[in-house]
Scaffold this motif. Structure first.
Motif, PDB file in Angstrom:
ATOM      1  N   PHE A  40      30.958 104.977  -7.772  1.00 31.09           N
ATOM      2  CA  PHE A  40      31.268 105.674  -8.296  1.00 31.09           C
ATOM      3  C   PHE A  40      33.018 105.923  -7.873  1.00 31.09           C
ATOM      4  CE2 PHE A  40      33.112 110.251  -8.771  1.00 31.09           C
ATOM      5  CZ  PHE A  40      32.894 110.375  -9.925  1.00 31.09           C
ATOM      6  N   PRO A  41      33.869 105.952  -8.870  1.00 28.26           N
ATOM      7  CA  PRO A  41      33.748 106.274 -10.169  1.00 28.26           C
ATOM      8  C   PRO A  41      33.948 105.114 -11.324  1.00 28.26           C
ATOM      9  CG  PRO A  41      36.075 106.816  -9.477  1.00 28.26           C
ATOM     10  CD  PRO A  41      35.510 106.082  -8.226  1.00 28.26           C
ATOM     11  N   GLN A  42      34.690 103.871 -10.799  1.00 29.66           N
ATOM     12  CA  GLN A  42      35.014 102.878 -11.775  1.00 29.66           C
ATOM     13  C   GLN A  42      33.659 102.005 -12.003  1.00 29.66           C
ATOM     14  OE1 GLN A  42      36.609 103.162  -8.991  1.00 29.66           O
ATOM     15  NE2 GLN A  42      38.692 103.833  -9.663  1.00 29.66           N
ATOM     16  N   TYR A  43      32.599 101.804 -11.205  1.00 28.73           N
ATOM     17  CA  TYR A  43      31.510 101.120 -11.231  1.00 28.73           C
ATOM     18  C   TYR A  43      31.862  99.582 -11.770  1.00 28.73           C
ATOM     19  CZ  TYR A  43      28.821 105.336 -10.963  1.00 28.73           C
ATOM     20  OH  TYR A  43      28.283 106.613 -10.545  1.00 28.73           O
ATOM     21  N   ASP A  44      32.860  99.032 -11.166  1.00 31.29           N
ATOM     22  CA  ASP A  44      33.406  97.744 -11.570  1.00 31.29           C
ATOM     23  C   ASP A  44      33.209  96.827 -10.245  1.00 31.29           C
ATOM     24  OD1 ASP A  44      35.361  98.835 -10.049  1.00 31.29           O
ATOM     25  OD2 ASP A  44      36.954  98.666 -11.447  1.00 31.29           O
ATOM     26  N   TYR A  45      32.613  96.908  -9.283  1.00 29.07           N
ATOM     27  CA  TYR A  45      32.626  96.145  -8.358  1.00 29.07           C
ATOM     28  C   TYR A  45      31.150  95.563  -7.810  1.00 29.07           C
ATOM     29  CZ  TYR A  45      33.550  94.020  -3.681  1.00 29.07           C
ATOM     30  OH  TYR A  45      33.831  93.105  -2.574  1.00 29.07           O
ATOM     31  N   PRO A  46      30.790  94.520  -7.710  1.00 30.52           N
ATOM     32  CA  PRO A  46      31.851  93.212  -7.932  1.00 30.52           C
ATOM     33  C   PRO A  46      31.948  92.704  -9.174  1.00 30.52           C
ATOM     34  CG  PRO A  46      29.599  92.477  -7.072  1.00 30.52           C
ATOM     35  CD  PRO A  46      29.580  94.260  -7.178  1.00 30.52           C
ATOM     36  N   TYR A  47      31.079  93.560 -10.207  1.00 28.60           N
ATOM     37  CA  TYR A  47      31.087  93.032 -11.649  1.00 28.60           C
ATOM     38  C   TYR A  47      31.180  94.517 -12.475  1.00 28.60           C
ATOM     39  CZ  TYR A  47      26.236  93.564 -11.211  1.00 28.60           C
ATOM     40  OH  TYR A  47      25.037  93.935 -10.833  1.00 28.60           O
TER      41      TYR A  47
END
Length: 429
Positions: A156-163
């Motif tokens: 949280f919050p982007q939920y963009d790592y590592p994809y």
């Protein structure tokens, strides 16, 4: 000196048992103000630990539920469902929590990483929520039945790592059954139940606090050791990134286990470590950075009780961690014949790196482990089956390990080991 209460004369048994309110054959005594209770709950389908802090603040660490479609659950490789299959694993978690909670609901729910045995797997026949917007499994099932005030996970919050976990979960699930649907179901739960959400603040010792009577317990704190690539430096709340920057050729690295959250809970002289599925033992061809245990152990230092990383699997609990943490007690939240690996058990009994080996407790021990590893299992473990209640006494100066029967819904004490004298924070000074 540590004693198992089964071995004590009757009078002394009664005196000592009263000090922590647990007597073999009876229900465990309820939490009282000043106790730190950490319940390692065994459903046979994944990890869950429910904590009641000294002032009654509660925290759930993981709520695992393997998919019933996972082939592992049909074989001798996997533990049996506990207490039985009459309810779903999330329902058994809720039934347990309701017996031991200090007040309704869950103050903090922490998801160490996105694997089914830590937060629940979606499957087609999973029950639906009351409003029909998501299905109930693991944390989504628990959160439907018990209000979660604050939810924290590794991304949280982007939920963009590592994809991108929203867009690309289905193709990056690394073999997990319906991982894309599982993540979508988790996001639907969050959207519709609306628990308060916070990012895990690595390095902080102020994020998770006593909410009801902090002033009475100034010796209590929780230190956030690791989240994703970030590891506390040991100074103030500063952190350092352990992994290389993500580039197109590194899309599949780091893996989910190595992204797990880790923290310590301290109370007076007592310290407890838990770290999800973080790995530390490298195999041929592994990226050296996959060893996150060494970096974490350097800043964690000595502890009294440690939960085995990755359930005690072969890629975890390396020699440096064993030597540095050197806890008096290891707790294995196990559900597979991989838990523990034989190499791990050898490290935990090796007096050259661990001069006074700690006591070992497991929620499950499979017959497959006994057949492969042999007598070392019985020689090493204080208990091999049951819920494990860690009860730290007021002020944190001593603690007990209380094993509870996991074959029936109503909790009953199987054994009590202790008291142990807390020493880790004194050692670290």
């Amino acid at each position: 000196m540590v004693k198992n209460l089964f071995l004590l004369p009757g009078l002394f048994l009664a005196i000592v048992a009263c000090s922590q309110d647990a007597v073999p054959g009876k229900a465990p005594g309820k939490w009282k103000p000043g106790y730190l209770d950490i319940h390692h709950i065994n459903t046979g389908r994944g990890n869950a630990a429910f904590c009641v802090f000294p002032d009654g603040t509660s925290m759930l660490i993981d709520a695992g539920e393997l998919s019933p479609l996972d082939a592992r659950t049909f074989t001798a490789r996997n533990a049996a469902a506990r207490p039985d299959t009459s309810r779903k694993p999330y329902e058994w978690l809720v039934a347990y929590i309701r017996q031991v909670q200090s007040r309704p609901g869950i103050d903090y729910a922490l998801i160490t990483h996105f694997h089914d045995d830590h937060f629940g797997a979606w499957y087609p026949s999973a029950p639906r929520s009351a409003d029909g917007t998501f299905q109930l499994t693991g944390i989504t099932g628990v959160g439907e039945l018990l209000p979660v005030r604050t939810l924290v996970d590794r991304a949280f919050p982007q939920y963009d790592y590592p994809y991108d976990l929203v867009r690309d979960a289905a193709k990056n699930g690394r073999g997990e059954v319906e991982f894309g649907r599982t993540m979508a179901n988790y996001f639907a739960f969050v959207k519709n139940k609306k628990p308060g959400q916070e990012a895990f603040r690595t390095g902080s010792n102020m994020q998770f606090r006593l909410l009801y009577d902090a002033a009475t317990y100034p010796g209590f704190s929780i230190r956030n050791i690791k989240s994703g690539p970030w590891i506390w430096t040991g100074t103030d709340s500063s952190v350092v990134s352990h992994f290389k920057p993500i580039t197109p050729d590194l899309r599949t690295w780091p893996d989910e286990n190595s992204l797990s959250l880790a923290l310590t809970i301290s109370y007076g002289a007592f310290t407890y470590y838990t770290g999800g599925d973080n790995p530390g033992e490298l195999f041929e061809g592994d990226d050296p950075l996959r060893d996150v245990e060494t970096a974490m152990a350097k800043v964690t230092g000595a502890v009294d009780v440690a939960v085995m990383d990755h359930h005690g699997n072969r890629d975890a609990i390396n020699a440096f961690q064993v030597k540095t943490l050197h806890p008096q007690v290891w707790i294995g939240q196990a559900w597979s014949s991989d838990h523990p690996g034989q190499e791990v058990l050898r490290r935990l009994r090796n007096r050259s790196i661990y001069p006074v080996p700690g006591d070992l407790f497991a929620t499950n021990m499979l017959e497959a482990n006994r057949l492969v590893i042999g007598s070392m299992i019985d020689d090493s473990y204080k208990s091999q089956q049951g819920h494990i209640l860690l009860r730290v006494m007021p002020g944190g100066g001593s603690f007990y390990v209380i094993v509870l029967d996991d074959t029936q819904p109503l909790l009953k004490v199987k054994s009590v080991t202790g008291p142990y004298s807390s020493k880790s924070r004194l050692t670290n000074k």
